[in-house]
Motif scaffolding. Structure first.
Motif, PDB file in Angstrom:
ATOM      1  N   UNK A  10       0.848  -1.200   0.000  1.00  0.00           N
ATOM      2  CA  UNK A  10       0.000   0.000   0.000  1.00  0.00           C
ATOM      3  C   UNK A  10       0.884   1.251   0.000  1.00  0.00           C
ATOM      4  N   UNK A  11       1.957   1.212   0.776  1.00  0.00           N
ATOM      5  CA  UNK A  11       2.834   2.391   0.807  1.00  0.00           C
ATOM      6  C   UNK A  11       3.490   2.602  -0.552  1.00  0.00           C
ATOM      7  N   UNK A  12       3.734   1.524  -1.238  1.00  0.00           N
ATOM      8  CA  UNK A  12       4.312   1.660  -2.577  1.00  0.00           C
ATOM      9  C   UNK A  12       3.360   2.385  -3.530  1.00  0.00           C
ATOM     10  N   UNK A  13       2.078   2.112  -3.370  1.00  0.00           N
ATOM     11  CA  UNK A  13       1.096   2.762  -4.246  1.00  0.00           C
ATOM     12  C   UNK A  13       0.853   4.219  -3.854  1.00  0.00           C
ATOM     13  N   UNK A  14       1.020   4.511  -2.570  1.00  0.00           N
ATOM     14  CA  UNK A  14       0.576   5.833  -2.115  1.00  0.00           C
ATOM     15  C   UNK A  14       1.712   6.826  -1.864  1.00  0.00           C
ATOM     16  N   UNK A  15       2.949   6.341  -1.872  1.00  0.00           N
ATOM     17  CA  UNK A  15       4.056   7.250  -1.532  1.00  0.00           C
ATOM     18  C   UNK A  15       5.188   7.077  -2.538  1.00  0.00           C
ATOM     19  N   UNK A  16       6.255   7.831  -2.275  1.00  0.00           N
ATOM     20  CA  UNK A  16       7.496   7.635  -3.027  1.00  0.00           C
ATOM     21  C   UNK A  16       7.380   8.012  -4.476  1.00  0.00           C
ATOM     22  N   UNK A  17       8.209   7.357  -5.258  1.00  0.00           N
ATOM     23  CA  UNK A  17       8.287   7.778  -6.656  1.00  0.00           C
ATOM     24  C   UNK A  17       7.035   7.407  -7.458  1.00  0.00           C
ATOM     25  N   UNK A  18       6.306   6.379  -7.009  1.00  0.00           N
ATOM     26  CA  UNK A  18       5.121   5.982  -7.783  1.00  0.00           C
ATOM     27  C   UNK A  18       3.928   6.887  -7.453  1.00  0.00           C
ATOM     28  N   UNK A  19       3.593   6.901  -6.197  1.00  0.00           N
ATOM     29  CA  UNK A  19       2.504   7.756  -5.697  1.00  0.00           C
ATOM     30  C   UNK A  19       1.326   7.816  -6.688  1.00  0.00           C
ATOM     31  N   UNK A  20       0.839   6.640  -7.019  1.00  0.00           N
ATOM     32  CA  UNK A  20      -0.189   6.633  -8.058  1.00  0.00           C
ATOM     33  C   UNK A  20      -1.606   6.634  -7.503  1.00  0.00           C
ATOM     34  N   UNK A  21      -1.745   6.417  -6.205  1.00  0.00           N
ATOM     35  CA  UNK A  21      -3.077   6.421  -5.605  1.00  0.00           C
ATOM     36  C   UNK A  21      -3.079   7.344  -4.394  1.00  0.00           C
ATOM     37  N   UNK A  72      -0.464   2.868  12.725  1.00  0.00           N
ATOM     38  CA  UNK A  72       0.947   3.190  12.992  1.00  0.00           C
ATOM     39  C   UNK A  72       1.748   3.279  11.702  1.00  0.00           C
ATOM     40  N   UNK A  73       1.500   2.359  10.793  1.00  0.00           N
ATOM     41  CA  UNK A  73       2.386   2.266   9.625  1.00  0.00           C
ATOM     42  C   UNK A  73       2.169   3.388   8.623  1.00  0.00           C
ATOM     43  N   UNK A  74       0.964   3.902   8.546  1.00  0.00           N
ATOM     44  CA  UNK A  74       0.720   4.943   7.535  1.00  0.00           C
ATOM     45  C   UNK A  74       0.942   6.343   8.102  1.00  0.00           C
ATOM     46  N   UNK A  75       1.064   6.442   9.431  1.00  0.00           N
ATOM     47  CA  UNK A  75       1.135   7.774  10.049  1.00  0.00           C
ATOM     48  C   UNK A  75       2.287   8.607   9.466  1.00  0.00           C
ATOM     49  N   UNK A  76       1.932   9.800   9.008  1.00  0.00           N
ATOM     50  CA  UNK A  76       2.946  10.707   8.474  1.00  0.00           C
ATOM     51  C   UNK A  76       3.421  10.342   7.084  1.00  0.00           C
ATOM     52  N   UNK A  77       2.940   9.218   6.563  1.00  0.00           N
ATOM     53  CA  UNK A  77       3.418   8.781   5.237  1.00  0.00           C
ATOM     54  C   UNK A  77       2.283   8.734   4.213  1.00  0.00           C
ATOM     55  N   UNK A  78       1.176   8.197   4.647  1.00  0.00           N
ATOM     56  CA  UNK A  78       0.039   8.050   3.721  1.00  0.00           C
ATOM     57  C   UNK A  78      -1.232   8.195   4.535  1.00  0.00           C
ATOM     58  N   UNK A  79      -2.349   8.004   3.894  1.00  0.00           N
ATOM     59  CA  UNK A  79      -3.629   8.290   4.561  1.00  0.00           C
ATOM     60  C   UNK A  79      -4.543   7.079   4.484  1.00  0.00           C
ATOM     61  N   UNK A  80      -5.123   6.690   5.623  1.00  0.00           N
ATOM     62  CA  UNK A  80      -5.992   5.512   5.667  1.00  0.00           C
ATOM     63  C   UNK A  80      -7.396   5.789   5.135  1.00  0.00           C
ATOM     64  N   UNK A  81      -8.035   4.736   4.640  1.00  0.00           N
ATOM     65  CA  UNK A  81      -9.490   4.761   4.488  1.00  0.00           C
ATOM     66  C   UNK A  81     -10.031   4.024   5.710  1.00  0.00           C
ATOM     67  N   UNK A  82     -11.126   4.508   6.254  1.00  0.00           N
ATOM     68  CA  UNK A  82     -11.728   3.858   7.418  1.00  0.00           C
ATOM     69  C   UNK A  82     -13.105   3.345   7.012  1.00  0.00           C
ATOM     70  N   UNK A  83     -13.308   2.053   7.135  1.00  0.00           N
ATOM     71  CA  UNK A  83     -14.638   1.519   6.817  1.00  0.00           C
ATOM     72  C   UNK A  83     -14.877   0.230   7.593  1.00  0.00           C
ATOM     73  N   UNK A  84     -16.126  -0.084   7.797  1.00  0.00           N
ATOM     74  CA  UNK A  84     -16.481  -1.367   8.422  1.00  0.00           C
ATOM     75  C   UNK A  84     -17.430  -2.168   7.546  1.00  0.00           C
ATOM     76  N   UNK A  85     -18.018  -1.484   6.575  1.00  0.00           N
ATOM     77  CA  UNK A  85     -18.962  -2.181   5.697  1.00  0.00           C
ATOM     78  C   UNK A  85     -18.772  -1.708   4.270  1.00  0.00           C
ATOM     79  N   UNK A  86     -19.081  -2.565   3.346  1.00  0.00           N
ATOM     80  CA  UNK A  86     -19.315  -2.158   1.962  1.00  0.00           C
ATOM     81  C   UNK A  86     -20.149  -3.251   1.300  1.00  0.00           C
TER      82      UNK A  86
END
Ligand code: NOJ
Length: 552
Positions: A261-272, A309-323
């Protein structure tokens, strides 16, 4: 006032997810549609919602209820027309909300004109739009049997990671990627504000399509089509399109780990911009709800905290319990007996974490699982496969119990608007059974009850949105070993909040962490009436949100 920007503001937004077919029937044919969505936009706004995620509304034969698309640039006649869609979009914007669409491009329907052409032969201009082979590999499909289907007309096998009616697109073909960009532009030019991107981590397959590990049935092959070699290259092409607009991209990626997930949301790719994680949806099962395990609060907390903990300061979480892919959460992690208490507690458990909150239709009124007698009453393809393929030695009753616990259809029953006929969803018999609890669980009744689950959601959403600490503050969990209590803090500068949720069906004595003991505090939200903030005996499924105005 400056126009809101979704790109800039998505972190403080609350999203509402609509699965249109079951939301509201506006034209009286028993099927939810865009006329119904239009009528209910004020209601959605009244929840404090900032943006809507619309599940697929495109023409589709409905093998997978909209996730098998036969025309990406149109609206399913069951749902209305492009002109009605424009009206929904305009009104959503006029109410100050944003709207994102579902982008489903890992696969199409087998009735999509590209596939009809592709089947015709190797000389056809669409020949390479899909993944054809003379000999299949050993991959399993996630929905039914093997991942390859022989096509008589073409004389070859095509790949389908989902159902046979959902052939995978060949994203390695630049023409296919151009089609995707053109689809994106079509909707972005109309004014939509972004995309939720379906199984987006599957779009690049490992070169040569090597066999998967045979000992993991059903998902055999997944490591050869998940996070494939060109995924970032392809996503960055799509990203470029999005950069021309004020819009966001939210990726759905089964089996996404923090690392990927961090690969998709941060760094050189940052595609999502954000991704949906799945770990916390497996606190009562193994990979899929069909493989049921007893609910394990520690597993749930571990999943929550790991992502926090892992996304703090680096990326942003989605919060959900249902879909639309999971059974109702009260029936899973809460208790139908303690319906109001557990429905409200579950809201507290996730809304105050760091991330963008998603609420799925009906979650805000505490809808629960449906238990239909006969498998033939179920509509969802994966429920049928599970029933007919696994645990065949069990009795029918046992197999039906598994379906009751696991079926995606529990989140797809008609929205319960009132205690009137068909739950106020439609004037005529709806396309799918209404949950018999609609007399008690419905919007109209809950609107009139200040202590309802519905009004409690409103309270939580409003608090979350006006409090910077609850939006941006640092997360820390306390008492991770407790099997009854989930407790976490959010801290920003001098400001501290403590969120305490009991998952127990019986009273539990709770204590503040040492560093909070004796500090002045204010009980801002409680799901019990007349709570004494100093009485630390929590009732079943009690939840409290405390503010600690000062630091020690
Ligand atoms: C994920 C979607 O949420 C689900 O409903 C669908 O069945 C699969 N992707 C395949 O598109």
């Amino acid at each position: 006032m400056a126009e809101r920007s979704i790109k800039r503001d998505y972190r403080k937004m609350v999203f509402y997810q609509i699965w249109v077919r079951s939301f509201c029937d506006g034209n009286g044919d028993g099927i939810g549609d865009l006329y119904g969505v239009y009528k209910k936009l004020e209601y959605i706004k009244s929840l404090g919602v900032d943006a809507i995620w619309l599940c697929p509304v495109y023409p589709s034969p409905n093998a997978d209820y909209g996730y098998d698309i036969s025309d990406y640039k149109n609206i399913h006649p069951d749902f209305g027309t492009l002109s009605q869609f424009r009206k929904v979009l305009a009104k959503t914007h006029a109410l100050g909300m944003k709207l994102i669409m579902d982008l489903v491009v890992n696969h199409t329907s087998d009735e999509h004109p590209w596939f009809l052409e592709s089947r015709k032969g190797k000389d056809n201009p669409y020949s390479d739009y899909y993944i054809w082979r003379d000999k299949p590999n050993n991959w399993d499909s996630l929905f039914e049997g093997k991942a390859w289907e022989y096509d008589e007309m073409r004389g070859q096998y095509y790949l389908h990671i989902f159902s046979k009616k959902q052939p995978d697109l060949n994203m390695d073909n630049p023409a296919v990627r151009e089609e995707v960009k053109s689809i994106m532009r079509f909707w972005l030019d109309m004014g939509v504000d972004g995309f939720r991107e379906d199984v987006i981590n599957f779009i690049s397959k490992k070169e040569g399509l090597p066999d998967g590990l045979p000992f993991i049935p059903a998902v055999n092959g997944i490591f050869n089509y998940k996070d494939g070699p060109h995924i970032h290259e392809y996503l960055s092409e799509f990203r470029k399109v999005c950069e021309e607009y004020d819009c966001i991209q939210i990726g759905e990626g089964p089996l996404t780990t923090v690392r990927t997930a961090l690969m998709y949301m941060t760094g050189k790719h940052k595609s999502l911009d954000m991704m949906f994680s799945f770990d916390h949806m497996m606190a009562d099962c193994l990979f899929t709800e069909y493989i049921h395990l007893p609910f394990d609060l520690k597993k749930l907390k571990r999943a929550f905290s790991k992502w926090q903990y892992s996304l703090y300061g680096k990326a942003w979480n989605t919060l959900y319990l249902e879909n639309h892919d999971h059974p109702r959460v009260i029936s899973r992690y809460g208790s139908e007996r303690f319906w109001r208490e557990s429905g409200t507690m579950l809201a507290v458990s996730y809304i105050f974490q760091q991330g963008t909150v998603f609420i799925y239709q009906g979650q805000e009124i505490g809808m629960t699982n449906i238990r239909l007698k006969d498998i033939n009453q179920y509509k969802d393809i994966s429920s049928h496969t599970n029933f007919h393929k696994y645990h065949l030695k069990d009795t029918i009753e046992e197999r039906m119990r598994r379906i009751h616990r696991s079926s995606r259809d529990s989140s797809r029953t008609p929205m319960q608007w009132s205690d009137k006929r068909y739950a106020g969803f439609s004037q005529v018999r709806p396309w799918f059974c209404v949950n018999p609890n609609f007399k008690r669980v419905n919007v109209a009744t809950e609107e009139n009850d200040p202590n309802s689950i519905l009004n409690f959601y409103r309270k939580c959403v409003s608090l979350k949105k006006k409090c910077r600490t609850l939006t941006y503050g640092r997360y820390r969990e306390f008492f991770p070993d407790s099997r009854e209590i989930y407790m976490y803090e959010r801290v920003l500068g001098e400001h501290r909040w403590l969120i305490i949720c009991s998952f127990a069906k019986y009273p539990v004595n709770v204590r503040f962490p040492d560093e909070y003991a004796g500090l002045p505090n204010q009980l801002v939200i409680s799901n019990y009436h007349e709570t004494d903030k100093n009485d630390m005996c929590f009732g079943p499924f009690e939840a409290r949100v405390y503010r600690f105005p000062t630091k020690k």
